[in-house]
Structure formats: C-alpha cells, structure tokens
Design an enzyme around this catalytic site. Structure first.
Site, PDB file in Angstrom:
ATOM      1  N   ASP A  67       0.815  -1.220   0.000  1.00 21.77           N
ATOM      2  CA  ASP A  67       0.000   0.000   0.000  1.00 21.77           C
ATOM      3  C   ASP A  67       0.842   1.260   0.000  1.00 21.77           C
ATOM      4  O   ASP A  67       2.060   1.210   0.156  1.00 21.77           O
ATOM      5  CB  ASP A  67      -0.944  -0.017   1.222  1.00 21.77           C
ATOM      6  N   ASN A 136      -6.755  -2.690  14.779  1.00 23.28           N
ATOM      7  CA  ASN A 136      -8.183  -2.910  14.533  1.00 23.28           C
ATOM      8  C   ASN A 136      -8.414  -4.117  13.611  1.00 23.28           C
ATOM      9  O   ASN A 136      -9.519  -4.367  13.165  1.00 23.28           O
ATOM     10  CB  ASN A 136      -8.829  -1.660  13.936  1.00 23.28           C
ATOM     11  N   HIS A 138      -6.905  -4.571  10.639  1.00 17.92           N
ATOM     12  CA  HIS A 138      -6.766  -4.331   9.201  1.00 17.92           C
ATOM     13  C   HIS A 138      -5.544  -5.049   8.635  1.00 17.92           C
ATOM     14  O   HIS A 138      -4.591  -5.344   9.346  1.00 17.92           O
ATOM     15  CB  HIS A 138      -6.773  -2.835   8.857  1.00 17.92           C
ATOM     16  N   GLU A 143      -9.608  -1.865   5.763  1.00 18.13           N
ATOM     17  CA  GLU A 143     -10.098  -1.511   7.093  1.00 18.13           C
ATOM     18  C   GLU A 143     -11.393  -2.263   7.412  1.00 18.13           C
ATOM     19  O   GLU A 143     -12.126  -2.641   6.496  1.00 18.13           O
ATOM     20  CB  GLU A 143     -10.382   0.006   7.148  1.00 18.13           C
TER      21      GLU A 143
HETATM   22  C1  F6R Z   1       1.672  -1.327   6.112  1.00 16.62           C
HETATM   23  C2  F6R Z   1       0.340  -1.886   6.244  1.00 16.62           C
HETATM   24  C3  F6R Z   1      -0.372  -1.917   7.535  1.00 16.62           C
HETATM   25  C4  F6R Z   1       0.541  -2.301   8.705  1.00 16.62           C
HETATM   26  C5  F6R Z   1      -0.241  -2.328  10.000  1.00 16.62           C
HETATM   27  C6  F6R Z   1       0.675  -2.567  11.170  1.00 16.62           C
HETATM   28  O1  F6R Z   1       2.142  -1.444   4.808  1.00 16.62           O
HETATM   29  O2  F6R Z   1      -0.198  -2.301   5.280  1.00 16.62           O
HETATM   30  O3  F6R Z   1      -1.421  -2.833   7.445  1.00 16.62           O
HETATM   31  O4  F6R Z   1       1.099  -3.556   8.457  1.00 16.62           O
HETATM   32  O5  F6R Z   1      -0.895  -1.130  10.192  1.00 16.62           O
HETATM   33  O6  F6R Z   1       1.548  -1.523  11.318  1.00 16.62           O
HETATM   34  P1  F6R Z   1       2.760  -1.603  12.349  1.00 16.62           P
HETATM   35  O7  F6R Z   1       3.648  -2.696  11.873  1.00 16.62           O
HETATM   36  O8  F6R Z   1       3.441  -0.271  12.275  1.00 16.62           O
HETATM   37  O9  F6R Z   1       2.170  -1.883  13.675  1.00 16.62           O
END
Ligand code: F6R
Length: 530
Positions: A67, A136, A138, A143
């Site tokens: 993303d 959450n 995701h 989301e």
């Molecule tokens: C990042 C992504 C998000 C993260 C998730 C966890 O490319 O797609 O889904 O993997 O938000 O983020 P961290 O690792 O910072 O806790």
C-alpha cells in the site's frame, strides 16, 4: 494457520528473516510482497545484513508493496516509497526497476490500481507476502467494514488507523486520510503469507484472528481462507496468559493458560513434610519462572477444602485459615484468586470443555466420593464458601454413615466407591454369575459394565439400582437449579453411552447430559479463568 510464538521482537524478526532466506535460496527470482510499518523493520534489517554478508542475493527478486498513502509524493519522508528505500531497498541489491509501490501522486487512482494489479499478474504472482496487522485487525489498508474490496483500490483510513499511524507524523492532522491498497483477493492470491505482530497493542487483533469466525469487521480473519499462512508474533501480541494452579493432596499442577489452552505446565510435589511456607515458596517460584517468559495477567488457584474470606482450610493439606492467595498476590504483584478445586474444574469445563456455551451447568465428579461444581450465569456459585458439596446431600434418611458426619449422603450410594460396594455385595449373593467371574481378580467401577457386555442379568440389576440413586440426585439438582446442562466426570465417565443412555432414561426432567472432556486439565483451566 501456522503459529510461531517468539519471546520478543528480535526473535520474531530472526524467525521471519530465516523463513524469507530459505524462500530466496530455493527461488532466487522470488516475487516478494512487502509491508511497511514497525513490524517488519527488524526483518528487513536482518535481510539487509544477510545481503551485505553475501548470504543472500536480491538481484533477481521482484517486490510489490501492499500500500501507499494517498495523496503523498514519494519524496515525502512519510511515504511508503521513502520508508522502503530507507529501511530495505538501499540495503539490498534489488534492481530499482523490479520494485513496485503504488503511486501516491497519481491523478487517476483507479487506473493506477488497475495497472498495479496487472503488474502483479504479469510477474507470475507473489510467492510470499509479508504482512503486519492493524490493531483494529486491518490488513494492508483493508479496514474493518461491512464489505471489503477484492482488488487493489483506493480507501479511506479509519480514525483508529490514523491515530495509530500518527506516531510517525509530527501531528495527527498530517496523516493522510486515504490510501491505495492491495485488496483482500490480491492478498489471498499470494502463494504464502507471513504475518508479523508484536506488542501489546496487537493482542486483541491476534486474539480475534485466532479465535473469531471470518468477518469483514476483522479483515485479518479472511486469512483463514488461505492454505499457507504463518503468523509470527511475540508473547505480548499473543499472550493473554493467566496462570492456573490445581492443588491436590500429592501435587500442585501449575499451568500457563492462553485462550483457555494450557501452553506450559509444571508439577510441584506435595509430601507429608510440606508446610504452608514450603508450598507457598514452591508456587511462588513456579509462577515467577513462568512470568519471565509469559506476560501474566493473573493467577487462579483451585484447592481442596473450604474457602472462607479467601482463606483455605483443607484436611489433606497443611492449610488452616491460610491466606495463600493474599500472600502470593503480594509477592507476585498480580491478582490471585482462589476457589474450591471442584468448582474450578466445573468452570474449566464451562469455558473450554463440554459445557462451553452453557452459562448454567453442574459438573458431577464420580470418584471415591461425589464432587461437584455449580456454575450459574457463567460464574461459580460458592454460596458462603462451600456450596457445590453435592455429594453430601442426603438422599436416604437413616442411611449409610458418611465420613462427613452425616447419614445417607448421595456419595454413599452413587459414587464409584458405592458402585464397587454394590458390585461386591451382588457377587457375594451370586457367586456363579458372570459378574462374579468378571470381578474375581479385582472389582472396579468397570466390572459391572464388563459383565453387562457379556450379557449378565445380575450386573444389569446392580447398574439399574446404582443408576436409580445417581438419577435421584441429578433430578433433585435439576429441580433446584432448573439448569440445562449436567456434565459427568471422573473414572466412571469413561463408560460413555453405557452410562449416559440408561441414566438419561431415569432422569425425569429435560437436560443435556454429557461427559466432561478436559479430564485432568479442567482444574488448571478453570483456576486460570477465575
Ligand atoms: C503497512 C500496512 C499496515 C501495517 C499495519 C501494522 O504497509 O499495510 O497494514 O502492516 O498497520 O503496522 P505496524 O507494523 O506499524 O504496527
């Protein structure tokens, strides 16, 4: 889903790097799916070092990122372009033209998403995709919602994600409100998925992923549809552990319980020489040792005897008005709860065994005596401290004497000891019966069932009378509590349907009659659930 639980972030990163190394060794032209965020940074660092040491070669590798924020320009130090370059690409020998990140500057997001999907397709698809998980639930920027998109698309970020990601920005209002992200089907098309999760903030999301049904409200649960997912997480993200202790006359079983499953255990012997001090010290040491590895929320103790005002008095242990829970709680600095062991076993069955789903139930343990535990509305009913002593309700006035001082107690007629006595009496009266033959070496609770299998009418009569007593007690309990579920545990429950079917016929009220399933683990699991 494979689950690898690690002590900490470093171990998680080591494990993930090892798996990726193996993947690249086996397939040097691997198509890698990559995530940003804090979870994979340690893994990228290790892979970067491996590349520098000449252990790994990325020259044939192709990458696709999950993303990118939208809108954002790639030179912005918060863009995922910038992140990937700083944390990974500049440390490995991947060819820049082989790296693919969605363009957060595009003026046509729809076209950009379609182009990205095409590129993935043309590459032959991702061989392995590294994922993080949002607190959450995701995945990528898919989301929680009532519907999820299948392919790469533009999405708005939830308030929770904006708040979580604001830690990377100067101010929360600088976090972009939109993103371009692979869709759930893009993700699920990867041949292998590696999900990394660390830290307390991921506990709920991991719990939901492991235990909930598939739901778009926790997008990560969609991963259950994939045949090759490995979750690597640290204890903080995985562990909601509670220690359960089941004290018996000969030993105390200490177990680390996570999501109602025992994940580690230790037995502490209790001998006639054991004192309150030595037992307390041994229990403290066991809990303290476990605590070093497992993030422990609380300790629960199941003990024989009477518990009044959290103090234990037990005849087969050196406990007299002993505040074990209080002492351990002060030493361990965690909450310690205490309940009667039979009640704990009942709670264990209710949270994780045959009683799961029944908020009201009674566990009847048929053994030397009859023990029991009453669960009402999902909680142990202990009355003034000793409720649940169902084996000592009187079912025969002027009946057989009981060691409790009473007469005609239920356990004198319906325990395994009682069944053995009734079997011996029948053998004496019918020395030529099949029952006598089955019991000639030794009479046990099983003798009567063995003789019935061989067609013995004397044994049938013994069991019939025994079941009359057992059913009378159960009917009484049902009359009083009007509950739906009765569980039978103890050695006799191994007889299964040979016991349950005729017993059911004799119980006059509707109820679900089942055999308890957790056996010796029920006490530990129930204590942990206190
Ligand atoms: C990042 C992504 C998000 C993260 C998730 C966890 O490319 O797609 O889904 O993997 O938000 O983020 P961290 O690792 O910072 O806790």
């Amino acid at each position: 889903m494979n689950l690898i639980i690690c002590q900490n972030y470093d171990e998680m990163s080591d494990k993930a790097a090892e798996i990726l190394k193996e993947q690249l060794m086996n397939k040097p032209d691997t198509v890698l799916g990559l995530a940003t965020g804090s979870s994979p940074i340690g893994t990228y660092e290790r892979l970067g070092n491996m590349c520098k040491n000449g252990e790994l070669d990325f020259s044939k590798v192709t990458t696709f990122n999950l993303d990118e924020y939208f809108p954002i320009c790639s030179s912005n130090d918060q863009s995922y372009h910038y992140f990937m370059n700083e944390n990974f690409f500049k440390h490995i020998n991947v060819k820049p033209e082989n790296t693919h990140i969605l363009n957060g500057e595009t003026d046509n997001p729809t076209l950009e998403c379609a182009r990205f999907e095409d590129e993935i397709e043309k590459s032959g698809g991702m061989d392995i995709l590294i994922l993080g998980i949002g607190r959450n639930g995701h995945i990528g920027f898919n989301e929680p919602d009532s519907t999820l998109y299948a392919s790469t698309h533009m999405t708005s970020l939830t308030a929770d994600t904006i708040e979580a990601n604001s830690r990377f920005f100067e101010r929360a209002d600088l976090v972009p409100t939109h993103a371009l992200t692979m869709g759930m089907s893009t993700i699920l098309k990867a041949k292998k998925i590696l999900l990394l999760a660390n830290g307390r903030s991921k506990l709920e999301a991991i719990k939901k992923l492991l235990s909930d049904d598939i739901t778009t409200n926790t997008p990560a649960t969609m991963l259950k549809l994939h045949p090759d997912v490995t979750i690597i997480c640290d204890y903080d993200a995985y562990a909601d552990v509670r220690i359960g202790i089941d004290i018996g006359g000969m030993s105390a079983k200490v177990g680390v319980v996570n999501n109602h499953k025992i994940i580690a255990r230790k037995d502490i012997p209790i001998t006639p020489e054991s004192t309150t001090a030595s037992i307390t010290e041994d229990l403290y040491n066991a809990c303290d040792e476990f605590r070093k590895t497992y993030h422990t929320l609380s300790v629960g103790i199941g003990t024989p005897g009477l518990i009044k005002n959290d103090k234990i008095t037990a005849s087969n242990l050196p406990f007299k008005d002993f505040a074990l829970g209080d002492i351990l709680s002060k030493k361990l600095h965690v909450q310690v709860k205490i309940a009667n062991d039979a009640n704990c076993a009942a709670l264990g069955e209710q949270v994780a065994g045959a009683g799961k789903g029944s908020k009201d139930m009674i566990l009847i343990t048929l053994g030397t005596g009859i023990g029991g535990g009453i669960i009402l509305d999902g909680r142990i009913f202990s009355g003034n401290g000793s409720a649940g002593e169902i084996g000592h309700m009187c079912i025969e006035t002027n009946g057989l004497p009981c060691p409790c001082g009473g007469e005609g107690c239920w356990e004198q007629y319906a325990s395994v000891t009682a069944l053995m006595r009734q079997t011996r009496e029948a053998i004496e009266k019918n020395p030529d019966s099949i029952l006598a033959d089955c019991g000639k070496e030794k009479v046990s609770g099983r003798t009567v069932f063995a003789a019935i299998e061989k067609g013995c009418p004397v044994a049938e009569q013994v069991l019939d009378t025994y079941l009359d007593y057992l059913a009378a007690g159960i009917t009484g309990l049902l009359r009083i509590f009007d509950i739906t579920t009765i569980l039978i545990s103890g050695g006799l429950s191994n007889a299964g349907d040979a016991l349950l079917i005729p017993l059911k016929e004799k119980i006059k009220l509707p109820c679900e009659l089942k055999v308890a399933t957790l056996k010796n683990d029920a006490g530990i699991i129930g204590a942990a659930a206190l």
